[in-house]
Design an enzyme around this catalytic site. Structure first.
Site, short mmCIF file in Angstrom:
data_model
loop_
_atom_site.label_atom_id
_atom_site.label_comp_id
_atom_site.label_asym_id
_atom_site.label_seq_id
_atom_site.Cartn_x
_atom_site.Cartn_y
_atom_site.Cartn_z
N GLU A 99 -1.54 1.51 -5.36
CA GLU A 99 -1.13 2.91 -5.47
C GLU A 99 -2.33 3.85 -5.61
OE1 GLU A 99 0.11 6.65 -7.23
OE2 GLU A 99 -1.06 5.15 -8.29
N TRP A 100 -3.53 3.32 -5.86
CA TRP A 100 -4.81 4.03 -5.94
C TRP A 100 -5.00 4.81 -7.24
CZ3 TRP A 100 -3.20 7.06 -1.03
CH2 TRP A 100 -2.92 6.17 0.02
N ASP A 107 -10.61 2.63 -2.85
CA ASP A 107 -11.27 1.42 -2.38
C ASP A 107 -12.68 1.30 -2.94
OD1 ASP A 107 -9.01 0.96 -0.94
OD2 ASP A 107 -9.89 1.35 1.03
N ASP A 165 0.82 -1.21 0.00
CA ASP A 165 0.00 0.00 0.00
C ASP A 165 0.85 1.27 0.00
OD1 ASP A 165 -2.44 1.36 -0.02
OD2 ASP A 165 -3.30 0.08 1.52
#
Length: 437
Positions: A192-193, A214, A149
């Site tokens: 890494e989003w 998420d 993350d």
């Protein structure tokens, strides 16, 4: 000066080119279970092993769901005197090794979570500055898959690296350990989003990368993820793939009420994730899963496309449908998708609207279809052969519903078929005049 300029240009081209890290692990998407959306930090080893057993009992491990991903909150808040991460003795009273051995007996490989910063997103020890040490701990515990993350990152003057460099520290540690121990590398999944376009560079370091934030178990969240994927679907290939995040097809602890997808939305969710070759990590309660949930998850025809050993690319849009092509709209992503597979040409049609819709497409809108041919049609949800199609297919889909079809060449279309071309606006006679429908 010219040579220097050329070197710079070559370096820039290399830096932006998409590649895949073929280091012997992660050729195909991971299938299994992830603890986060179901439990977040509120779990024990016994609770997790109950979920693992439920996957076995439902036949999902046999279907390929054999990765059990332990997410955040498994350790004490501080390292021991030797700087090592310590498993939480209340959650894992028999130790982490006992937990992973129990998973192995049930047919799972074990995955674990860490972070490229000082702390994980839940506030537990991250791996920045301890990459090699933590990797040894994870391997000693019995983990071979690492979700990595991006929380609590150090100041810029500490790292003197951007996100790529911080992730590269763990990727380098994985490579060094594999060479030193002559063992298979740990599989690395980057979380890494999507803020810094990981679909461009992350394949150099790991086997998958998160494309955004998420997931949440309601349709607007799913459609927003699919919308984003509409523009980057072509970045997926063997050893490198877009990760659309966790599967939310059944009961979860999120939402009001929790897990409030309709049956048709759950089917669309699973179909899109699978055919876009995303990892399929369930985070729903498998101990109380409904018959319908299990039927969705064990769809062998769709799983076969996700796990295709010969074609690594994902489906991609050929027409947006509700919107003009290439429109960015989180509520109405691309509706018409296609791609090749070892088993035939695949089509996915999504109804992104809130009401039932009649939907249709021309076969030759797909790059993988041959013009002037008839195709057999197999429905990947009803598992039935539905005759043949020539030129076009029409469907009636429920609100937020999906169709998934597999087409195979069934021979030339009948002589004299008119119009002469399915895409008649580009069709020409030998004398150079266009055919007009």
């Amino acid at each position: 000066m010219a040579a220097t300029t050329t070197s710079i240009l070559l370096g820039l081209l290399y830096a932006t080119g998409a590649t895949a890290l073929d280091n012997g692990v992660g050729k195909l998407p991971a299938l299994g279970f992830n603890t986060w959306n179901m439990y977040q930090c509120d779990y024990t080893a016994d609770m997790l092993l109950q979920q693992a057993q439920a996957l076995v009992d439902h036949g999902l491990v046999k279907a390929g769901y054999n990765t059990f991903m332990l997410d955040d909150c498994y350790s004490l808040k501080e390292r021991d005197k030797k700087g090592r991460i310590v498993e939480d003795p209340e959650k894992f009273p028999k130790g982490m090794k006992h937990f992973t051995k129990s998973l192995s007996k049930l047919g799972f490989r074990a995955g674990i979570y860490s972070d490229a910063g000082y702390r994980t997103c839940g506030g537990y020890p991250g791996s920045f500055g301890n990459e090699a040490k933590d990797l040894e701990t994870f391997a000693d515990w019995g983990f071979s898959y690492l979700k990595y993350d991006n929380c609590f990152i150090p100041f810029d003057n500490v790292t003197q690296e951007n996100v790529y460099g911080r992730y590269a520290r763990m990727a380098d540690a994985i490579d060094a350990r594999a060479k030193k121990t002559k063992s298979q590398p740990v599989q690395l999944a980057l979380c890494e989003w999507g803020w810094q376009q990981p679909w461009i560079w992350a394949g150099r370091l790991g086997q998958s990368w998160r494309t955004g934030g998420d997931i949440r178990p309601w349709w607007s969240a799913l459609s927003a993820i699919i919308n984003h994927a509409s523009f980057i679907a072509t970045e997926t290939r063997f050893f490198a793939r877009n990760d659309l995040d966790i599967l939310e097809v059944g009961n979860t602890n999120q939402g009001t009420p929790p897990g409030n997808l309709t049956y048709d939305e759950a089917k669309s969710h699973f179909t899109a994730w699978a055919l876009l070759k995303s990892p399929l990590l369930i985070s729903s309660d498998m101990a109380t899963a409904s018959k319908e949930t299990i039927e969705i998850l064990e769809n062998k025809d769709i799983l076969k496309i996700n796990q295709d050993p010969n074609v690594g690319e994902a489906l991609a849009p050929f027409r947006w449908g509700f919107n003009e092509d290439f429109t960015f709209d989180p509520a109405h992503p691309a509706e018409y998708w296609t791609g090749n597979s070892s088993y035939g040409v695949v089509f996915m049609v999504l109804n992104t609207q809130d009401t039932p819709q009649h939907m249709s497409f021309n076969l030759t809108e797909s790059w993988a279809i041959r013009a002037g041919r008839v195709y057999s049609v197999y429905d990947l949800w009803t598992h039935t052969n539905n005759g043949t199609a020539s030129r076009s297919i029409s469907l009636n889909l429920p609100a937020h519903g999906v169709a998934a079809l597999l087409l195979n060449d069934a021979g030339p279309e009948p002589a004299g078929t008119e119009p002469y071309c399915a895409g008649w606006w580009q069709c020409s006679f030998p004398n150079g005049t266009y055919y007009s429908n």
